[in-house]
Scaffold this motif. Structure first.
Motif, PDB file in Angstrom:
ATOM      1  N   ARG A   1       1.687   3.826 -11.435  1.00 39.60           N
ATOM      2  CA  ARG A   1       0.936   2.602 -11.277  1.00 39.60           C
ATOM      3  C   ARG A   1       0.330   2.555 -12.095  1.00 39.60           C
ATOM      4  O   ARG A   1      -0.266   1.016 -12.504  1.00 39.60           O
TER       5      ARG A   1
ATOM      6  N   THR B   1      -0.974  -4.039 -12.150  1.00 38.35           N
ATOM      7  CA  THR B   1      -0.863  -4.165 -10.349  1.00 38.35           C
ATOM      8  C   THR B   1      -1.820  -4.604  -9.489  1.00 38.35           C
ATOM      9  O   THR B   1      -2.686  -4.377  -9.702  1.00 38.35           O
TER      10      THR B   1
ATOM     11  N   VAL C   1      -2.705  -4.364  -5.137  1.00 33.15           N
ATOM     12  CA  VAL C   1      -1.831  -3.703  -4.045  1.00 33.15           C
ATOM     13  C   VAL C   1      -2.892  -5.185  -3.079  1.00 33.15           C
ATOM     14  O   VAL C   1      -3.753  -4.851  -2.438  1.00 33.15           O
TER      15      VAL C   1
ATOM     16  N   ALA D   1       1.022  -0.971   0.006  1.00 35.73           N
ATOM     17  CA  ALA D   1      -0.003   0.008  -0.047  1.00 35.73           C
ATOM     18  C   ALA D   1       0.661   0.856   0.023  1.00 35.73           C
ATOM     19  O   ALA D   1       0.347   2.286  -0.840  1.00 35.73           O
TER      20      ALA D   1
ATOM     21  N   ALA E   1       2.594   1.812  -3.590  1.00 38.92           N
ATOM     22  CA  ALA E   1       1.269   1.821  -4.493  1.00 38.92           C
ATOM     23  C   ALA E   1       0.874   3.740  -4.462  1.00 38.92           C
ATOM     24  O   ALA E   1       0.700   4.593  -4.863  1.00 38.92           O
TER      25      ALA E   1
END
Length: 73
Positions: free
Chosen positions: A60, A68, A70, A50, A53
């Motif tokens: 991203r 992707t 998370v 997280a 991200a």
């Protein structure tokens, strides 16, 4: 078939190596962006913490691949 990479804090990502993922420990925004920018071409899925991200921000989601995911905090 593509590969999986994992980017984030070492304590959160190191275990993914047991599953065969390319583990890219990255502490801090510069390290996270550097890991993202240097992903090998065959990476299809990137798992990010997280915190990573948040540090990657729009980078991203700027393109469809790599896909992707998370890790929830």
């Amino acid at each position: 078939m593509g590969s999986v990479a994992v980017i984030g804090e070492e304590t959160a990502v190191s275990g993914f190596a047991l599953a065969g993922a390319l583990v890219l420990p990255a502490e801090g925004e510069d390290a996270v962006h550097r890991a993202w920018s240097n992903l090998p071409d065959d990476i299809q899925v990137v798992i990010v913490t997280a915190q990573a991200a948040r540090q990657l921000g729009d980078a991203r989601t700027a393109k469809l691949l790599p896909f992707t995911v998370v890790i929830p905090s």
